[in-house]
Design a protein around this motif. Structure first.
Motif, PDB file in Angstrom:
ATOM      1  N   VAL A  30     -23.794   9.730  11.741  1.00  0.00           N
ATOM      2  CA  VAL A  30     -22.684  10.311  10.992  1.00  0.00           C
ATOM      3  C   VAL A  30     -22.676   9.814   9.554  1.00  0.00           C
ATOM      4  O   VAL A  30     -22.434  10.567   8.613  1.00  0.00           O
ATOM      5  N   ALA A  31     -22.924   8.538   9.379  1.00  0.00           N
ATOM      6  CA  ALA A  31     -22.805   7.940   8.062  1.00  0.00           C
ATOM      7  C   ALA A  31     -23.956   8.305   7.125  1.00  0.00           C
ATOM      8  O   ALA A  31     -23.846   8.140   5.916  1.00  0.00           O
ATOM      9  N   LYS A  72     -16.037  14.158  18.714  1.00  0.00           N
ATOM     10  CA  LYS A  72     -15.211  13.726  17.588  1.00  0.00           C
ATOM     11  C   LYS A  72     -16.088  13.150  16.466  1.00  0.00           C
ATOM     12  O   LYS A  72     -15.858  13.443  15.279  1.00  0.00           O
ATOM     13  N   ALA A  73     -17.085  12.352  16.830  1.00  0.00           N
ATOM     14  CA  ALA A  73     -17.934  11.732  15.809  1.00  0.00           C
ATOM     15  C   ALA A  73     -18.740  12.752  15.027  1.00  0.00           C
ATOM     16  O   ALA A  73     -19.016  12.566  13.838  1.00  0.00           O
ATOM     17  N   ALA A  74     -19.122  13.852  15.688  1.00  0.00           N
ATOM     18  CA  ALA A  74     -19.932  14.875  15.028  1.00  0.00           C
ATOM     19  C   ALA A  74     -19.087  15.929  14.319  1.00  0.00           C
ATOM     20  O   ALA A  74     -19.633  16.799  13.638  1.00  0.00           O
ATOM     21  N   SER A  75     -17.768  15.842  14.446  1.00  0.00           N
ATOM     22  CA  SER A  75     -16.900  16.842  13.833  1.00  0.00           C
ATOM     23  C   SER A  75     -16.903  16.696  12.306  1.00  0.00           C
ATOM     24  O   SER A  75     -17.069  15.604  11.769  1.00  0.00           O
ATOM     25  N   PRO A  76     -16.732  17.788  11.570  1.00  0.00           N
ATOM     26  CA  PRO A  76     -16.712  17.716  10.106  1.00  0.00           C
ATOM     27  C   PRO A  76     -15.659  16.755   9.567  1.00  0.00           C
ATOM     28  O   PRO A  76     -15.858  16.133   8.521  1.00  0.00           O
ATOM     29  N   SER A  77     -14.542  16.606  10.286  1.00  0.00           N
ATOM     30  CA  SER A  77     -13.473  15.730   9.808  1.00  0.00           C
ATOM     31  C   SER A  77     -13.914  14.271   9.733  1.00  0.00           C
ATOM     32  O   SER A  77     -13.346  13.480   8.986  1.00  0.00           O
ATOM     33  N   VAL A  78     -14.941  13.911  10.500  1.00  0.00           N
ATOM     34  CA  VAL A  78     -15.485  12.550  10.443  1.00  0.00           C
ATOM     35  C   VAL A  78     -16.811  12.544   9.701  1.00  0.00           C
ATOM     36  O   VAL A  78     -17.015  11.775   8.761  1.00  0.00           O
ATOM     37  N   TRP A  87     -14.691   8.420   3.858  1.00  0.00           N
ATOM     38  CA  TRP A  87     -13.567   7.506   4.045  1.00  0.00           C
ATOM     39  C   TRP A  87     -13.277   7.276   5.530  1.00  0.00           C
ATOM     40  O   TRP A  87     -12.614   6.306   5.889  1.00  0.00           O
ATOM     41  N   ARG A  88     -13.766   8.176   6.383  1.00  0.00           N
ATOM     42  CA  ARG A  88     -13.619   7.993   7.823  1.00  0.00           C
ATOM     43  C   ARG A  88     -14.947   7.551   8.451  1.00  0.00           C
ATOM     44  O   ARG A  88     -14.955   6.735   9.367  1.00  0.00           O
ATOM     45  N   ALA A  89     -16.053   8.103   7.957  1.00  0.00           N
ATOM     46  CA  ALA A  89     -17.355   7.793   8.550  1.00  0.00           C
ATOM     47  C   ALA A  89     -17.752   6.335   8.343  1.00  0.00           C
ATOM     48  O   ALA A  89     -18.261   5.680   9.257  1.00  0.00           O
ATOM     49  N   LEU A  90     -17.516   5.804   7.129  1.00  0.00           N
ATOM     50  CA  LEU A  90     -17.934   4.427   6.863  1.00  0.00           C
ATOM     51  C   LEU A  90     -17.133   3.386   7.643  1.00  0.00           C
ATOM     52  O   LEU A  90     -17.713   2.448   8.192  1.00  0.00           O
TER      53      LEU A  90
END
Length: 314
Positions: free
Chosen positions: A13-14, A218-224, A229-232
């Motif tokens: 994700v990051a 949830k981890a692969a969702s665009p919001s993360v 600011w959410r991924a890191l």
């Protein structure tokens, strides 16, 4: 409690920049998880991980133990065990019930989760190798508090509770049926519950796999994935939560993540070791005994990197 997947997914994700990988590798904790011994299985085809969730309370304060409903027992067992096989046919996960009754080298027969308490990662990996005939390549562990922090860093996960709901005073679970958002503490209670579940340890294994899918989604969702600011923070919490073997690095976790992400929610690639019976053994209590023939066929397929037997797709 299968949040090892979160650790790997967080890396994907990051992003995959060189600077980020170097930073993440520097944060990654490692332990000596393997040792040579007479009769160790030969390497098979593909790559095999042992992923565990440990129930260590050593780093928890009294307040945290009360909040998480984990008691004060200082014995360090494994709350969750899963083999992840990566090969030419994709990624397959095999859950090993913690009450599986197997031979523990130097300690007779006992529940598989007790090997960790008796001899740490080295004895656990040897126990799993000898029980399955698989030579493990990598090891990863996540503890109670790490599990909670990672789910909270994701902003919680959405889980569908089966009909009838789930209540278990010992784990702290108190959920009505239907879809609901769970934070880290609630998710831990949900996957640890087993005393009120008529299927006991096997029911908990199914909820663990259910949570893997929820976390992957949830981890692969665009919001993360698209929000640094959410991924890191998610990546940071994940790295703090995991301990791996000496040879594993962030890139290995990233490869693991890609496979788990693709396999998430596919029941054809997420199975539990075939069970023959669940007797009560003096001195050990209720245990899970594997179906030797079907379990042997399953592990032989993984060792040879063949599709798993159709009879084990459940």
């Amino acid at each position: 409690m299968v949040l090892w997947t979160v650790v790997a997914l967080a890396v994907v994700v990051a992003g995959a920049g060189t600077a980020l990988y170097l930073w993440a590798d520097g944060r990654l904790r490692s332990t000596e998880a393997f040792g040579e011994y007479p009769g160790r299985p030969k390497a098979g085809r593909g790559t095999d991980w042992l992923l565990i969730g440990s129930d260590s309370r050593a780093t928890l304060t009294p307040e945290q133990r009360r909040e998480l409903h984990v008691g004060s027992n200082e014995v360090r067992n494994t709350d969750t065990l899963m083999i992840v096989h990566q090969g030419d046919h994709g990624t397959t996960t095999v859950s090993l019930p913690r009450d599986s009754y197997v031979a523990i080298p130097g300690h007779g027969r006992g529940k598989i989760n007790s090997a960790f308490a008796l001899g740490g990662p080295k004895l656990l990996t040897r126990t799993v190798e000898q029980a399955t005939g698989l030579r493990l390549d990598h090891f990863a562990e996540v503890d109670f508090l790490g599990f909670v922090d990672v789910v909270d860093a994701l902003g919680g996960v959405r889980v569908r509770v089966p009909a009838g709901g789930l209540r278990d005073e010992r784990s702290g679970a108190g959920f009505a049926a239907g879809c609901q958002e769970m934070d880290g503490v609630q998710a831990l209670a949900y996957v640890r519950a087993r005393y009120s579940d008529p299927e006991g340890d096997l029911g908990r294994v199914r909820r663990q796999r259910q949570l893997v899918s929820a976390v992957a989604e949830k981890a692969a969702s665009p919001s993360v994935a698209l929000d640094p600011w959410r991924a890191l923070p998610f990546l940071s919490a994940s790295l703090d939560a995991v301990t791996v073997d000496r040879r594993a690095g962030v890139r290995d976790l990233a490869r693991l993540a890609r496979g788990l992400r693709d396999a998430a929610g596919d029941e054809r690639r997420a199975v539990t070791v075939p069970v023959g019976s669940e007797p009560r053994v003096p001195g050990a209590g209720d245990v899970v005994v594997w179906d030797r023939r079907r379990a042997g066929e399953l592990f032989a397929a993984l060792r040879e990197d063949r599709p798993i037997p159709t009879s084990d797709l459940k």
